[in-house]
Design an enzyme around this catalytic site. Structure first.
Site, PDB file in Angstrom:
ATOM      1  N   GLU A 300      63.931  45.421  15.952  1.00 42.75           N
ATOM      2  CA  GLU A 300      63.878  44.119  15.294  1.00 42.75           C
ATOM      3  C   GLU A 300      65.147  43.857  14.474  1.00 42.75           C
ATOM      4  O   GLU A 300      65.113  43.492  13.306  1.00 42.75           O
ATOM      5  CB  GLU A 300      62.615  44.012  14.425  1.00 42.75           C
ATOM      6  CG  GLU A 300      61.347  44.113  15.237  1.00 42.75           C
ATOM      7  CD  GLU A 300      60.082  43.935  14.417  1.00 42.75           C
ATOM      8  OE1 GLU A 300      59.069  43.478  14.982  1.00 42.75           O
ATOM      9  OE2 GLU A 300      60.108  44.277  13.220  1.00 42.75           O
ATOM     10  N   ASP A 379      51.080  46.743  17.289  1.00 40.09           N
ATOM     11  CA  ASP A 379      51.419  46.377  15.921  1.00 40.09           C
ATOM     12  C   ASP A 379      50.182  46.019  15.111  1.00 40.09           C
ATOM     13  O   ASP A 379      49.982  44.854  14.774  1.00 40.09           O
ATOM     14  CB  ASP A 379      52.414  45.212  15.939  1.00 40.09           C
ATOM     15  CG  ASP A 379      53.095  44.985  14.607  1.00 40.09           C
ATOM     16  OD1 ASP A 379      52.957  45.835  13.709  1.00 40.09           O
ATOM     17  OD2 ASP A 379      53.766  43.960  14.456  1.00 40.09           O
ATOM     18  N   GLU A 407      47.851  42.030   7.962  1.00 40.84           N
ATOM     19  CA  GLU A 407      48.737  41.100   8.664  1.00 40.84           C
ATOM     20  C   GLU A 407      48.040  40.394   9.811  1.00 40.84           C
ATOM     21  O   GLU A 407      48.144  39.177   9.968  1.00 40.84           O
ATOM     22  CB  GLU A 407      49.978  41.847   9.171  1.00 40.84           C
ATOM     23  CG  GLU A 407      50.948  40.975   9.923  1.00 40.84           C
ATOM     24  CD  GLU A 407      52.166  41.746  10.411  1.00 40.84           C
ATOM     25  OE1 GLU A 407      53.002  41.139  11.110  1.00 40.84           O
ATOM     26  OE2 GLU A 407      52.291  42.954  10.103  1.00 40.84           O
TER      27      GLU A 407
END
Length: 693
Positions: A300, A379, A407
């Protein structure tokens, strides 16, 4: 002993969390507590021992409603605490050699000795004494008997770590409880009391390591390892040290370029190695017990060794060599992938990335390097399989990484108690080294004798008064710490402890809140992502339904839904081959359409909407039914909570009620968007003729 004073916070805000020390209920237990809790003996001046004694005094006085003296009268029942050596000076035969050995370096023994008129808390280390004090307070707070205690407790995992994703400007990446209480406007906080209260909370559940800044290190945080900010980092380390916590820093792999003036960060360049060696010496001069570096590299847009044609073992080992003389470690994250898939590409698979990168490097990492592996291959989704790296790395230290901050599981606006999920992951059988090799034995180091082992988790705390935004989300933070100490605790046990410590010993109140927590994961899953496909969220902020919205999956890459079917083919024969990364029966089960469990079906297989699940329903009917039922169950959470109005503190009640109302409304939005999307894709109507928009 130094006094701990309650910080002035809004009344009943939830700030004191599970350290609220509510008054014990009248009755025989209260009288028992008062008999033993009238005096405390602490013979050592060491700062952690003194913090333990102060905590014990604070907790006893709050729960028992009387003052506690520092010296017992002749023959008076009392509580004694200290290291084994110090206690043996006054109480010669209190602990056996077998008990002392079983407590190990960080554990403790709590023993009631009527012969010595003493309830003793002993440990090999000051931190162990502190953990023992918190455990005794937990017993009293949950109404347990203490007149015949014989407890030996040692942590199963060596590292029990919290990762902060806090940025120096005060924002938090994936933070849902306000801004950071560590930083504000590129300055370290001056709220020393809150920092100490946070350290107390973490120590109370056995946390011994905290990384204080985001793994995505920004320019200002890169300067944390320079004289500009090291003195302030050291002050934070001083607070943590009292509570048995070592401080870690996330570092930028390109620091030699960004702040060192070098032209390269190549890990095999002597100038780069020398720069990190000098930097490590500088850090340890300021913080002698500095824990080490946490590193996200080559993922990322973060810099890493791939830039220079080097692999991750070479990158990690270079940093490890710099830290080795000082006793530090490198925690190297395995969240490494370099693919942003196209919907037409059915063979590229991000789920494969961690295994493909790190399995070939097994055995090449230095002994003070530990790999931090996310619990799943993607994730932190509400449902995904366990990462196949657990069980595959026989010669490498490793930690499991969980995400306490929600998240992808409701962002602390929705209730989602994650301990049942973590328990399921830890009990998963990897089939490494034979028939029985659960993940918990891999990560605690016992399977292969790893020197560095344990758990890490991205925290869910912020500057909100109740720390976690949603009051009930505190249970995830508490639960993570308890599970890291002892993975054999059940999700129900952990929930029960937290409820009693925060709310009440009232059985009716306990049962309602326990039911909410224990049902919440399956409820959240039911109205969000079905059958293991995940990612159906809005891009970037990841909150709310958007079937094709995830930023790394343009055009629905992660579910491949079209008018014929849905799911990702990860089989060996026709798909990405990901299923072969597992061992033994796991590889066979996941690769088989017939035997793959329903909850992961669409993670491993692309099937028609009319495919019949083991439940007897078709895939499309399952999607419809679960989303309608999820809305009903979300509404029931609010209804159950409403039964507690007037029975618990009003401010605690109202803040949870507000969140559950939002969850009930938002569940409807999820249902309507998901069901409408798949009705239009499949062209198949709901057999119950319920309204789909």
């Amino acid at each position: 002993m130094d006094e701990i004073e309650w910080k002035h916070k809004p009344v009943e805000s939830g700030y004191h969390a599970w350290l609220s020390y509510n008054k014990a209920l009248p009755g025989a237990q209260l009288e028992q507590y008062r008999q033993w809790g009238g005096a405390i003996v602490s013979l050592e001046e060491q700062e952690t021992i003194q913090a333990a004694a102060a905590e014990l005094k604070l907790g006893l006085e709050a729960m028992l409603g009387h003052s506690v003296s520092a010296a017992p009268n002749q023959g008076q029942l009392h509580i004694a605490l200290g290291t084994f050596d110090s206690l043996h000076v006054r109480y010669q035969s209190l602990f056996s050699e077998k008990e002392i050995e079983a407590a190990e370096a960080e554990g403790f023994v709590i023993r009631t000795s009527h012969a010595d008129s003493c309830l003793a808390i002993g440990a090999a280390s000051p931190a162990g004494v502190l953990y023992g004090v918190f455990h005794l307070l937990r017993l009293i707070g949950t109404g347990a008997a203490i007149d015949e205690l014989a407890i030996i407790s040692a942590p199963v995992n060596g590292l029990r770590m919290i990762n902060h994703w806090d940025n120096f400007d005060g924002s938090i990446e994936r933070g849902y409880a306000g801004n950071s209480f560590l930083y504000k406007n590129n300055r370290f906080t001056e709220d020393q009391e809150r920092l100490r209260d946070y350290a107390r909370m973490m120590a109370s559940v056995g946390i011994n390591a905290i990384a204080i800044n985001n793994v995505n290190v920004h320019q200002e945080e890169t300067l944390f390892i320079t004289p500009t900010y090291l003195p302030q980092v050291a002050k934070l380390a001083d607070i943590f040290r009292v509570y048995g916590i070592r401080l870690y820093l996330s570092i930028n792999f390109a620091s030699p370029i960004q702040i060192g003036g070098l032209e390269t960060a190549d890990p095999l360049e002597l100038d780069v190695q020398g720069w990190w060696n000098n930097k490590a010496s500088e850090i340890y001069a300021a913080i002698p017990d500095f824990g080490g570096f946490l590193v996200k590299a080559d993922s990322e847009n973060r810099p890493g060794p791939f830039t220079y044609g080097r692999d991750h073992a070479e990158g990690a080992n270079m940093l490890a060599e710099a830290l080795l003389p000082h006793g530090g470690i490198v925690i190297w994250r395995c969240f490494v992938y370099n693919c942003k898939q196209d919907w037409r590409d059915r063979k590229t698979d991000r789920a494969r990335a961690a295994y493909d990168h790190f399995k070939p490097l097994d055995g090449r990492f230095n002994d003070n390097v530990v790999l931090q592996i996310k619990n799943g291959p993607l994730d932190f989704q509400v449902r995904e399989p366990v990462s196949p790296l657990f069980g595959a790395l026989e010669h490498t230290n490793q930690l499991i990484e969980f995400q306490i901050t929600q998240e992808y599981t409701g962002q602390q606006r929705h209730l989602c108690y994650l301990v049942p999920q973590w328990k399921e992951i830890l009990e998963f059988n990897t089939y490494a080294e034979g028939e029985k090799a659960p993940v918990k034995r891999v990560v605690d180091g016992s399977l292969w004798g790893n020197r560095i082992n344990g758990m890490a988790a991205v925290t869910n705390v912020g500057e909100d008064w109740n720390w976690s935004g949603h009051l009930l989300a505190q249970a995830n933070l508490y639960g993570y710490g308890r599970l890291a100490w002892n993975p054999d605790l059940t999700a129900e046990q952990i929930a029960s402890e937290w409820i009693q410590l925060v709310f009440s010993l009232d059985a009716a109140i306990h049962d309602v809140i326990s039911g909410l927590l224990m049902d919440s994961w399956s409820i959240y899953e039911s109205y969000t992502a079905p059958l293991g496909i995940g990612w159906m969220v809005n891009p970037n902020h990841h909150y709310g339904p958007n079937v094709d919205g995830y930023e790394y999956s343009p055009w629905g890459t992660y579910h491949f839904a079209d008018h014929k079917g849905i799911g990702v083919d990860r089989t060996v024969q026709t798909g990405t081959g990901y299923s072969a990364q597992y061992m033994g029966a796991n590889a066979e089960v996941y690769n088989s359409l017939e035997h793959c469990p329903d909850e992961l079906l669409l993670f491993f297989h692309h099937v028609p909407y009319t495919h019949v699940l083991h439940s007897g329903k078709t895939v499309i009917q399952h999607i419809y039914d679960n989303h309608f039922e999820g809305v009903e169950r979300a509404a029931q959470l609010l209804s159950a909570w409403s039964s507690l109005q007037g029975r618990i503190k009003e401010e605690l009640y109202s803040q949870v009620e507000e969140r559950l109302r939002e969850q009930a409304r938002h569940a409807e939005e999820w249902r309507d968007q998901i069901n409408t999307y798949f009705w239009r894709k499949s062209g198949i109507e709901d057999k119950h003729h319920r309204k789909i928009y």
